[in-house]
Design a protein around this motif. Structure first.
Motif, PDB file in Angstrom:
ATOM      1  N   MET A   1       0.842  -1.178   0.000  1.00 53.66           N
ATOM      2  CA  MET A   1       0.000   0.000   0.000  1.00 53.66           C
ATOM      3  C   MET A   1       0.889   1.244   0.000  1.00 53.66           C
ATOM      4  SD  MET A   1      -2.815   1.204   2.784  1.00 53.66           S
ATOM      5  CE  MET A   1      -4.345   0.956   1.937  1.00 53.66           C
ATOM      6  N   ILE A   2       0.548   2.194  -0.834  1.00 60.03           N
ATOM      7  CA  ILE A   2       1.290   3.444  -0.940  1.00 60.03           C
ATOM      8  C   ILE A   2       0.679   4.470   0.005  1.00 60.03           C
ATOM      9  CG2 ILE A   2       1.992   5.312  -2.478  1.00 60.03           C
ATOM     10  CD1 ILE A   2       3.264   2.601  -3.129  1.00 60.03           C
ATOM     11  N   ALA A   3       1.503   5.063   0.842  1.00 59.32           N
ATOM     12  CA  ALA A   3       1.046   6.092   1.776  1.00 59.32           C
ATOM     13  C   ALA A   3       1.203   7.471   1.146  1.00 59.32           C
ATOM     14  CB  ALA A   3       1.851   6.019   3.069  1.00 59.32           C
ATOM     15  N   THR A   4       0.426   8.397   1.646  1.00 54.89           N
ATOM     16  CA  THR A   4       0.536   9.777   1.178  1.00 54.89           C
ATOM     17  C   THR A   4       1.965  10.284   1.344  1.00 54.89           C
ATOM     18  OG1 THR A   4      -1.753  10.166   1.792  1.00 54.89           O
ATOM     19  CG2 THR A   4      -0.393  12.102   1.444  1.00 54.89           C
ATOM     20  N   ALA A   5       2.619   9.884   2.418  1.00 59.77           N
ATOM     21  CA  ALA A   5       4.006  10.321   2.652  1.00 59.77           C
ATOM     22  C   ALA A   5       4.925   9.856   1.536  1.00 59.77           C
ATOM     23  CB  ALA A   5       4.499   9.790   3.993  1.00 59.77           C
ATOM     24  N   ASP A   6       4.663   8.679   0.963  1.00 61.20           N
ATOM     25  CA  ASP A   6       5.476   8.192  -0.149  1.00 61.20           C
ATOM     26  C   ASP A   6       5.325   9.090  -1.368  1.00 61.20           C
ATOM     27  OD1 ASP A   6       6.333   5.922   1.320  1.00 61.20           O
ATOM     28  OD2 ASP A   6       4.482   4.864   0.766  1.00 61.20           O
ATOM     29  N   VAL A   7       4.100   9.521  -1.635  1.00 61.07           N
ATOM     30  CA  VAL A   7       3.836  10.408  -2.773  1.00 61.07           C
ATOM     31  C   VAL A   7       4.517  11.753  -2.543  1.00 61.07           C
ATOM     32  CG1 VAL A   7       2.037  11.560  -4.125  1.00 61.07           C
ATOM     33  CG2 VAL A   7       1.671   9.225  -3.284  1.00 61.07           C
ATOM     34  N   VAL A   8       4.405  12.280  -1.330  1.00 64.39           N
ATOM     35  CA  VAL A   8       5.036  13.561  -0.999  1.00 64.39           C
ATOM     36  C   VAL A   8       6.555  13.449  -1.125  1.00 64.39           C
ATOM     37  CG1 VAL A   8       5.446  15.246   0.837  1.00 64.39           C
ATOM     38  CG2 VAL A   8       3.162  14.333   0.473  1.00 64.39           C
ATOM     39  N   ASN A   9       7.127  12.369  -0.624  1.00 62.36           N
ATOM     40  CA  ASN A   9       8.583  12.203  -0.703  1.00 62.36           C
ATOM     41  C   ASN A   9       9.063  12.105  -2.141  1.00 62.36           C
ATOM     42  OD1 ASN A   9       8.929  12.323   2.052  1.00 62.36           O
ATOM     43  ND2 ASN A   9       8.851  10.106   2.323  1.00 62.36           N
ATOM     44  N   ALA A  10       8.341  11.379  -2.983  1.00 63.09           N
ATOM     45  CA  ALA A  10       8.719  11.277  -4.390  1.00 63.09           C
ATOM     46  C   ALA A  10       8.634  12.638  -5.069  1.00 63.09           C
ATOM     47  CB  ALA A  10       7.830  10.263  -5.101  1.00 63.09           C
ATOM     48  N   ALA A  11       7.588  13.403  -4.764  1.00 68.68           N
ATOM     49  CA  ALA A  11       7.448  14.747  -5.334  1.00 68.68           C
ATOM     50  C   ALA A  11       8.566  15.664  -4.843  1.00 68.68           C
ATOM     51  CB  ALA A  11       6.086  15.327  -4.987  1.00 68.68           C
ATOM     52  N   MET A  12       8.935  15.530  -3.583  1.00 73.82           N
ATOM     53  CA  MET A  12      10.010  16.352  -3.018  1.00 73.82           C
ATOM     54  C   MET A  12      11.335  16.051  -3.715  1.00 73.82           C
ATOM     55  SD  MET A  12      11.319  16.723   0.927  1.00 73.82           S
ATOM     56  CE  MET A  12      11.623  14.980   1.075  1.00 73.82           C
ATOM     57  N   ILE A  13      11.616  14.799  -3.963  1.00 78.72           N
ATOM     58  CA  ILE A  13      12.856  14.427  -4.655  1.00 78.72           C
ATOM     59  C   ILE A  13      12.859  15.005  -6.064  1.00 78.72           C
ATOM     60  CG2 ILE A  13      14.118  12.471  -5.637  1.00 78.72           C
ATOM     61  CD1 ILE A  13      13.166  10.925  -3.060  1.00 78.72           C
ATOM     62  N   ARG A  14      11.722  14.917  -6.743  1.00 82.05           N
ATOM     63  CA  ARG A  14      11.630  15.481  -8.090  1.00 82.05           C
ATOM     64  C   ARG A  14      11.786  17.001  -8.050  1.00 82.05           C
ATOM     65  NH1 ARG A  14       6.427  13.873 -11.319  1.00 82.05           N
ATOM     66  NH2 ARG A  14       5.499  15.186  -9.733  1.00 82.05           N
ATOM     67  N   LEU A  15      11.146  17.657  -7.081  1.00 80.54           N
ATOM     68  CA  LEU A  15      11.257  19.112  -6.939  1.00 80.54           C
ATOM     69  C   LEU A  15      12.707  19.519  -6.713  1.00 80.54           C
ATOM     70  CD1 LEU A  15      10.054  21.941  -6.648  1.00 80.54           C
ATOM     71  CD2 LEU A  15       9.639  21.413  -4.233  1.00 80.54           C
ATOM     72  N   HIS A  16      13.399  18.814  -5.848  1.00 83.57           N
ATOM     73  CA  HIS A  16      14.808  19.114  -5.575  1.00 83.57           C
ATOM     74  C   HIS A  16      15.628  19.071  -6.864  1.00 83.57           C
ATOM     75  CE1 HIS A  16      18.668  19.183  -3.527  1.00 83.57           C
ATOM     76  NE2 HIS A  16      19.001  18.119  -4.219  1.00 83.57           N
ATOM     77  N   GLY A  17      15.434  18.041  -7.667  1.00 81.19           N
ATOM     78  CA  GLY A  17      16.186  17.906  -8.912  1.00 81.19           C
ATOM     79  C   GLY A  17      15.892  19.010  -9.907  1.00 81.19           C
ATOM     80  N   VAL A  18      14.619  19.373 -10.046  1.00 77.88           N
ATOM     81  CA  VAL A  18      14.243  20.426 -10.999  1.00 77.88           C
ATOM     82  C   VAL A  18      14.767  21.773 -10.528  1.00 77.88           C
ATOM     83  CG1 VAL A  18      12.303  21.639 -12.063  1.00 77.88           C
ATOM     84  CG2 VAL A  18      12.234  19.151 -11.840  1.00 77.88           C
ATOM     85  N   LEU A  19      14.675  22.042  -9.232  1.00 81.78           N
ATOM     86  CA  LEU A  19      15.219  23.310  -8.721  1.00 81.78           C
ATOM     87  C   LEU A  19      16.720  23.384  -8.954  1.00 81.78           C
ATOM     88  CD1 LEU A  19      13.311  23.823  -5.347  1.00 81.78           C
ATOM     89  CD2 LEU A  19      13.182  25.276  -7.381  1.00 81.78           C
ATOM     90  N   ARG A  20      17.445  22.308  -8.688  1.00 82.01           N
ATOM     91  CA  ARG A  20      18.911  22.305  -8.870  1.00 82.01           C
ATOM     92  C   ARG A  20      19.279  22.558 -10.330  1.00 82.01           C
ATOM     93  NH1 ARG A  20      21.902  23.161  -4.704  1.00 82.01           N
ATOM     94  NH2 ARG A  20      23.457  21.580  -4.996  1.00 82.01           N
ATOM     95  N   LYS A  21      18.454  22.060 -11.246  1.00 84.60           N
ATOM     96  CA  LYS A  21      18.730  22.236 -12.671  1.00 84.60           C
ATOM     97  C   LYS A  21      18.445  23.659 -13.143  1.00 84.60           C
ATOM     98  CE  LYS A  21      17.482  20.448 -17.200  1.00 84.60           C
ATOM     99  NZ  LYS A  21      16.674  19.476 -17.948  1.00 84.60           N
ATOM    100  N   HIS A  22      17.312  24.225 -12.705  1.00 81.74           N
ATOM    101  CA  HIS A  22      16.874  25.512 -13.247  1.00 81.74           C
ATOM    102  C   HIS A  22      17.229  26.720 -12.385  1.00 81.74           C
ATOM    103  CE1 HIS A  22      14.746  23.713 -16.587  1.00 81.74           C
ATOM    104  NE2 HIS A  22      14.299  22.781 -15.735  1.00 81.74           N
ATOM    105  N   VAL A  23      17.320  26.538 -11.078  1.00 84.23           N
ATOM    106  CA  VAL A  23      17.685  27.632 -10.168  1.00 84.23           C
ATOM    107  C   VAL A  23      18.679  27.056  -9.149  1.00 84.23           C
ATOM    108  CG1 VAL A  23      16.840  29.474  -8.662  1.00 84.23           C
ATOM    109  CG2 VAL A  23      15.316  28.524 -10.408  1.00 84.23           C
ATOM    110  N   PRO A  24      19.938  26.862  -9.576  1.00 88.88           N
ATOM    111  CA  PRO A  24      20.919  26.191  -8.719  1.00 88.88           C
ATOM    112  C   PRO A  24      21.128  26.837  -7.350  1.00 88.88           C
ATOM    113  CG  PRO A  24      21.787  26.468 -10.935  1.00 88.88           C
ATOM    114  CD  PRO A  24      20.489  27.224 -10.862  1.00 88.88           C
ATOM    115  N   SER A  25      20.865  28.124  -7.238  1.00 87.28           N
ATOM    116  CA  SER A  25      21.077  28.798  -5.954  1.00 87.28           C
ATOM    117  C   SER A  25      19.920  28.561  -4.973  1.00 87.28           C
ATOM    118  CB  SER A  25      21.270  30.300  -6.159  1.00 87.28           C
ATOM    119  OG  SER A  25      20.105  30.873  -6.740  1.00 87.28           O
ATOM    120  N   ALA A  26      18.781  28.062  -5.458  1.00 89.77           N
ATOM    121  CA  ALA A  26      17.627  27.802  -4.586  1.00 89.77           C
ATOM    122  C   ALA A  26      17.895  26.566  -3.741  1.00 89.77           C
ATOM    123  CB  ALA A  26      16.365  27.617  -5.417  1.00 89.77           C
ATOM    124  N   ARG A  27      17.386  26.584  -2.529  1.00 91.12           N
ATOM    125  CA  ARG A  27      17.572  25.459  -1.608  1.00 91.12           C
ATOM    126  C   ARG A  27      16.239  25.033  -1.018  1.00 91.12           C
ATOM    127  NH1 ARG A  27      21.546  25.369  -3.998  1.00 91.12           N
ATOM    128  NH2 ARG A  27      23.664  25.712  -3.299  1.00 91.12           N
TER     129      ARG A  27
END
Length: 70
Positions: A1-27
């Motif tokens: 069973m997939i928990a909401t936290a799993d979906v949030v964590n996957a989205a957070m990992i994707r967000l981190h990667g996109v931010l690093r690519k497009h706005v490297p200074s963002a944290r």
């Protein structure tokens, strides 16, 4: 069973990667429940907001099943 936290964590990992690519200074500094805190220069505010809205509105695929984080 997939928990909401799993979906949030996957989205957070994707967000981190996109931010690093497009706005490297963002944290991505913290995540609490459904809130993400990002530090960025004021001149990047609009771009960071657009990226966050775009990434967080896309489905996350976990174990071959699409999940959306509203």
């Amino acid at each position: 069973m997939i928990a909401t936290a799993d979906v949030v964590n996957a989205a957070m990992i994707r967000l981190h990667g996109v931010l690093r690519k497009h706005v490297p200074s963002a944290r991505l500094v913290t995540q609490l429940h459904d809130a993400f805190d990002v530090i960025a220069r004021p001149k990047h505010r609009g771009e960071v907001t657009r990226i966050m809205e775009d990434v967080m509105c896309k489905p996350v695929v976990i174990a071959g099943v699409q999940h959306i984080f509203p």
